[in-house]
Design an enzyme around this catalytic site. Structure first.
Site, mmCIF file in Angstrom:
data_model
loop_
_atom_site.group_PDB
_atom_site.id
_atom_site.type_symbol
_atom_site.label_atom_id
_atom_site.label_comp_id
_atom_site.label_asym_id
_atom_site.label_seq_id
_atom_site.Cartn_x
_atom_site.Cartn_y
_atom_site.Cartn_z
ATOM 1 N N GLU A 122 -72.634 -53.787 -42.984
ATOM 2 C CA GLU A 122 -72.893 -55.193 -42.657
ATOM 3 C C GLU A 122 -71.842 -55.599 -41.626
ATOM 4 O O GLU A 122 -70.687 -55.787 -41.939
ATOM 5 C CB GLU A 122 -72.793 -56.044 -43.909
ATOM 6 C CG GLU A 122 -73.952 -55.893 -44.857
ATOM 7 C CD GLU A 122 -75.180 -56.671 -44.404
ATOM 8 O OE1 GLU A 122 -76.205 -56.586 -45.079
ATOM 9 O OE2 GLU A 122 -75.100 -57.360 -43.370
ATOM 10 N N GLU B 195 -68.767 -61.625 -30.233
ATOM 11 C CA GLU B 195 -68.537 -62.413 -31.449
ATOM 12 C C GLU B 195 -67.139 -63.020 -31.381
ATOM 13 O O GLU B 195 -66.142 -62.303 -31.291
ATOM 14 C CB GLU B 195 -68.661 -61.537 -32.695
ATOM 15 C CG GLU B 195 -68.430 -62.281 -33.995
ATOM 16 C CD GLU B 195 -68.514 -61.385 -35.211
ATOM 17 O OE1 GLU B 195 -67.799 -60.376 -35.257
ATOM 18 O OE2 GLU B 195 -69.334 -61.690 -36.106
ATOM 19 N N LYS C 202 -61.373 -51.348 -51.276
ATOM 20 C CA LYS C 202 -60.248 -51.606 -50.379
ATOM 21 C C LYS C 202 -60.448 -52.968 -49.725
ATOM 22 O O LYS C 202 -61.287 -53.124 -48.838
ATOM 23 C CB LYS C 202 -60.102 -50.543 -49.290
ATOM 24 C CG LYS C 202 -58.713 -50.602 -48.641
ATOM 25 C CD LYS C 202 -58.705 -50.254 -47.187
ATOM 26 C CE LYS C 202 -59.079 -51.377 -46.311
ATOM 27 N NZ LYS C 202 -58.080 -52.496 -46.308
ATOM 28 N N CYS D 159 -70.215 -64.381 -40.630
ATOM 29 C CA CYS D 159 -70.925 -63.350 -39.846
ATOM 30 C C CYS D 159 -72.213 -63.886 -39.247
ATOM 31 O O CYS D 159 -72.583 -63.537 -38.136
ATOM 32 C CB CYS D 159 -71.232 -62.167 -40.736
ATOM 33 S SG CYS D 159 -72.295 -62.600 -42.135
HETATM 34 N N1 LIG Z 1 -72.773 -58.720 -41.872
HETATM 35 C C1 LIG Z 1 -72.150 -59.296 -42.875
HETATM 36 O O1 LIG Z 1 -72.707 -59.538 -43.969
HETATM 37 C C2 LIG Z 1 -70.694 -59.674 -42.699
HETATM 38 C C3 LIG Z 1 -70.078 -60.435 -43.706
HETATM 39 C C4 LIG Z 1 -68.736 -60.809 -43.521
HETATM 40 C C5 LIG Z 1 -68.041 -60.415 -42.390
HETATM 41 N N2 LIG Z 1 -68.666 -59.673 -41.445
HETATM 42 C C6 LIG Z 1 -67.960 -59.284 -40.224
HETATM 43 O O2 LIG Z 1 -66.599 -58.918 -40.548
HETATM 44 C C7 LIG Z 1 -65.748 -59.271 -39.452
HETATM 45 C C8 LIG Z 1 -64.582 -60.092 -39.960
HETATM 46 O O3 LIG Z 1 -63.949 -59.405 -41.037
HETATM 47 P P1 LIG Z 1 -62.655 -58.518 -40.777
HETATM 48 O O4 LIG Z 1 -61.834 -59.096 -39.673
HETATM 49 O O5 LIG Z 1 -62.009 -58.277 -42.102
HETATM 50 O O6 LIG Z 1 -63.321 -57.137 -40.281
HETATM 51 P P2 LIG Z 1 -62.570 -55.749 -39.990
HETATM 52 O O7 LIG Z 1 -63.581 -54.849 -39.418
HETATM 53 O O8 LIG Z 1 -61.304 -55.989 -39.232
HETATM 54 O O9 LIG Z 1 -62.108 -55.227 -41.451
HETATM 55 C C9 LIG Z 1 -63.044 -55.088 -42.494
HETATM 56 C C10 LIG Z 1 -62.460 -54.132 -43.548
HETATM 57 O O10 LIG Z 1 -62.332 -52.837 -42.961
HETATM 58 C C11 LIG Z 1 -60.969 -52.397 -43.008
HETATM 59 N N3 LIG Z 1 -60.715 -51.666 -41.767
HETATM 60 C C12 LIG Z 1 -60.215 -52.144 -40.601
HETATM 61 N N4 LIG Z 1 -60.138 -51.174 -39.682
HETATM 62 C C13 LIG Z 1 -60.600 -50.042 -40.275
HETATM 63 C C14 LIG Z 1 -60.792 -48.688 -39.861
HETATM 64 N N5 LIG Z 1 -60.474 -48.302 -38.601
HETATM 65 N N6 LIG Z 1 -61.290 -47.778 -40.741
HETATM 66 C C15 LIG Z 1 -61.621 -48.160 -41.997
HETATM 67 N N7 LIG Z 1 -61.474 -49.424 -42.466
HETATM 68 C C16 LIG Z 1 -60.974 -50.341 -41.607
HETATM 69 C C17 LIG Z 1 -60.160 -53.663 -43.155
HETATM 70 O O11 LIG Z 1 -58.913 -53.391 -43.773
HETATM 71 C C18 LIG Z 1 -61.068 -54.507 -44.029
HETATM 72 O O12 LIG Z 1 -60.921 -54.124 -45.380
HETATM 73 C C19 LIG Z 1 -66.620 -60.045 -38.470
HETATM 74 O O13 LIG Z 1 -67.051 -59.207 -37.435
HETATM 75 C C20 LIG Z 1 -67.812 -60.475 -39.307
HETATM 76 O O14 LIG Z 1 -68.976 -60.674 -38.546
HETATM 77 C C21 LIG Z 1 -69.991 -59.292 -41.558
HETATM 78 C C1 LIG Z 2 -70.427 -63.421 -45.967
HETATM 79 N N1 LIG Z 2 -71.316 -63.269 -44.884
HETATM 80 C C2 LIG Z 2 -70.887 -63.503 -43.619
HETATM 81 O O1 LIG Z 2 -69.721 -63.819 -43.318
HETATM 82 C C3 LIG Z 2 -72.598 -62.856 -45.145
HETATM 83 C C4 LIG Z 2 -73.569 -63.690 -45.442
HETATM 84 C C5 LIG Z 2 -74.927 -63.276 -45.778
HETATM 85 C C6 LIG Z 2 -75.475 -64.533 -46.390
HETATM 86 O O2 LIG Z 2 -76.786 -64.728 -45.983
HETATM 87 O O3 LIG Z 2 -74.665 -65.614 -45.937
HETATM 88 C C7 LIG Z 2 -73.474 -65.123 -45.468
HETATM 89 O O4 LIG Z 2 -72.529 -65.776 -45.105
#
Ligand SMILES: NC(=O)c1ccc[n+]([C@@H]2O[C@H](COP(=O)([O-])OP(=O)(O)OC[C@H]3O[C@@H](n4cnc5c(N)ncnc54)[C@H](O)[C@@H]3O)[C@@H](O)[C@H]2O)c1
Ligand SMILES: CN(C=O)/C=C1/C[C@H](O)OC1=O
Length: 423
Positions: A180, A315, A105, A214
């Protein structure tokens, strides 16, 4: 898996252009990073499958115990918008390599490139039913996947609050998770560091993808004796960032993903100023000429920040760097550990002993020393604190998509000698 990687790379140009069109990440990144992060994941796990081995032992030449790794079952992969191809592949490649069917998804903001990847996988010959794509809102479709009892594992990449919501809705059955989540990564500079390199990596760490990363190094912790020199370097270099049309191969810095996200980031800049932070540079939406049609925010540095501020604790996920100073190593580590997150961090110092102590003392899953966002392929990661769960990447990450089975074989069957029940 390798065939899927070949097809993704053959379509790199159209994938990159579509990803840039979808979320504004500059072409020079989508063309050479996100696409190959995806194809690289398929190639990496294709080469790792044979490592999914078990163990065996024999006692008295009569009792043999073995363990084997088996597929988990249906794996749901919920992906974010900011690195949609790379993060989607990071979830589906190990799941498929371990023999699990996947349900993907994507974010509602970036469905197209995910659909293009799934099409390439179908053409690569993945069996019908092994790769499934569902489109829709997170609150509706994401929640439905969380609640679905047939989903054995949820691989979620997204915000921390969303992750908590998914765990709550997953209570209908016992599931496995790979989470993540969000970050607020400290970027620590000591006064003995090579400041030219440190500021170069700092700008990469906070302004890459307009800070929508992230592990963005969004909290600068600079030793007070280096503060002025670092601020001067930022004031000198930030105005030279090439801001523009993200489809232009020369552009380094593009727009925010959406109007809503731009407004959220601008709101944080306002909140920071109300809390007492001062804008050293940036702080505004860019509206001159063509920029007015987009959602551009100036690369922004907020100084005079304190640990209790929302802009330090939360964040922002945009091109906003908060700045705090510290006197010594202990204070640097204390400030670094002063938020609920534990995703990543960086430290710059000429003292390798101090670098190792700081990397050990900062409670994050990733630490960079004298570099930032620079790691070898296939290295595992395990988010700390409220930045996630489990371990991802590498053989350890692949094993998280299997379940272990123990088989014990008696070579010469015999009675136990218990409960003889002999009349
Ligand atoms: N730790 C990592 O490796 C990593 C990597 C990339 C992004 N991120 C994090 O992702 C965030 C940005 O991405 P975003 O705005 O798409 O995140 P988000 O949490 O809004 O959405 C992520 C995914 O979850 C779905 N989603 C949203 N609400 C939901 C719910 N209540 N139940 C189930 N699914 C749901 C969304 O449709 C999307 O597919 C930031 O906080 C960033 O730090 C973390
Ligand atoms: C995609 N993402 C964050 O937005 C996650 C990672 C892990 C990697 O180490 O570098 C990134 O950006």
């Amino acid at each position: 898996m390798n065939k899927a990687a070949d097809l993704i790379e053959e379509r790199a140009e159209e994938l990159a252009v579509e990803e840039t069109r979808s979320m504004g990440r500059v072409y020079k990144e989508t063309r050479y990073d996100d696409v190959y992060a995806a194809s690289g994941a398929f190639r990496y796990y294709a080469g790792l499958i044979h490592e999914l081995q078990g163990t065996s032992s024999i006692e008295n030449g009569d009792l043999m115990s073995v363990t084997v790794r088996e597929p988990l079952g249906v794996c749901a992969v919920l992906a974010p918008w900011n690195y949609s191809m790379g993060t989607t592949a990071a979830g589906i490649a190990p799941a498929l390599a371990a023999g699990n069917p996947v349900v993907i998804k994507p974010s509602s903001l970036t469905p197209v490139t995910t659909a293009m990847m799934v099409k390439a996988m179908a053409e690569a010959g993945f069996p019908a039913g092994s790769v499934n794509l569902v489109l829709g809102s997170g609150s509706e479709v994401g929640t439905a996947l969380a609640e679905n009892r047939d989903v054995a594992k949820i691989t979620f990449t997204g915000g921390t609050e969303t992750g908590r919501d998914i765990i709550k809705h997953s209570a209908t059955s016992v599931k496995r998770f790979s989470m993540e989540l969000g970050g607020k990564s400290p970027f620590i500079i000591f006064d003995d560091a090579d400041l030219d390199v440190a500021v170069d990596r700092l700008m990469f760490g906070i302004f890459l993808s307009q800070g929508q990363v992230c592990i963005a190094g969004s909290r600068l912790l600079v030793q007070d004796t280096a503060y002025e020199r670092v601020m001067d370097l930022l004031k000198e270099r930030i105005p030279k960032i090439r801001i523009g049309d993200p489809l232009d191969p020369e552009t380094e810095f593009g727009p925010m993903v959406s109007k809503r996200h731009m407004e959220r980031v601008l709101d944080y800049i306002r909140i920071g100023q109300e809390e007492g932070a001062r804008v050293l540079i940036g702080g505004h939406r860019i509206t001159e000429g063509e920029f007015g049609r987009g959602y551009f925010i100036e690369p922004t540095v907020l100084v005079d920040c304190t640990q209790d501020m929302r802009v330090v604790q939360e964040e922002i996920f945009g091109p906003v760097l908060t700045v705090q100073t510290f006197k010594d190593e202990a204070e640097a580590v204390r400030l670094a550990n002063g938020t609920r997150y534990g995703l990543a961090g960086g430290v710059f110092t000429a003292d390798m002993g101090r670098a190792l102590r700081v990397c050990s003392g900062v409670d994050t899953g990733i630490m960079y020393a004298n570099t930032y966002m620079d790691e070898t392929q296939g290295i595992s990661v395990s988010p700390h604190r409220q930045s996630g769960t489990t371990v991802d990447g590498g053989l350890a990450g692949l094993r998280e998509y299997t379940v272990l089975k123990q088989i014990n074989l008696k070579l010469t069957p015999e009675r136990t000698g218990w409960f003889n029940c002999i009349d």
